[in-house]
Design an enzyme around this catalytic site. Sequence first.
Site, mmCIF file in Angstrom:
data_model
loop_
_atom_site.group_PDB
_atom_site.id
_atom_site.type_symbol
_atom_site.label_atom_id
_atom_site.label_comp_id
_atom_site.label_asym_id
_atom_site.label_seq_id
_atom_site.Cartn_x
_atom_site.Cartn_y
_atom_site.Cartn_z
ATOM 1 C CE LYS A 71 -10.014 6.424 63.091
ATOM 2 N NZ LYS A 71 -9.778 6.647 61.634
ATOM 3 C CG ASP A 107 -7.589 5.253 58.692
ATOM 4 O OD1 ASP A 107 -8.205 4.410 58.316
ATOM 5 O OD2 ASP A 107 -7.698 6.013 59.614
#
Length: 288
Positions: A71, A107
Amino acid sequence: MQITAKTQKVGLLGWPLGHSLSPAMHNAAFAVSGLDYIYLPLSTPPNLLSQAVAGIRALGFAGVNVTIPHKVTVMDYLDEVDTSAKLVGAVNTIVVKEERLIGYNTDADGYICSLKQAGITVAGKSAVVFGAGGAARAVVAGLVGANIASVTIGARDQSKADGIAQLVAGTVPVMGVAWDSSTFVAALSQTNLVVNATPLGMYPAIASQPSVPWDLLQQSVVISDLVYNPPITSFLAEGTRRGHTVVGGAGMLIEQGALAFELWTGCKADTQVMRQALLAGLEAIIKK
């Protein structure tokens, strides 16, 4: 479904992917939407990440999700990074637009959406977050964006908690502390929301949970767990037993996925279908 040369490809970059339920969740949403898309698991060892990202562009992918451990590293290989990803310091979604790779992070907004779905608003309230990894970063960024009044981040390593606090420093007081400190206990006794952003309680180590002085919590405190396997963790079960409102991690996984779906397709995802596919996948894992 019939896969043809016209089928749009998306997928998940991570290592290892193991029992990832994202393919089942997204493919169920694509099927019910009638969109000609397929979601593929793309197991990518860290030493091959740059080649994999180049392959997404070369093979005409519409985009991908990105998960552990890529990520942060993946940001080095993108043409552009959206504000959402800069805030969190990580990318979980890539969109390919005219051969340009643009990184986003869904997210943070996904977490806030999951709270809203449970009827919980955070504006003007206070939160305590356990953990100082990528999940905690996303939660804190989401809370700050949703006008929380204050956030206390508790971690084993206070310097990591401080790092997140500095990342989102601005109008909202965000403090990093060691989770065995009296300051952290004091924050827990006054908070409105407690979030487990650690892997504690995740299958197969389902008995573990954050060390919360439950008797100090106000009755109105909401207990939130990002762990979604199992759907009801030990932390949530204890919260329920003590009369707290609880929110499981499945909601965040679904909502962040739905936001990625919309970035790729321009269409809203059927989150109910995504939830059914996710829960069916979790049930299958537990039965094994």
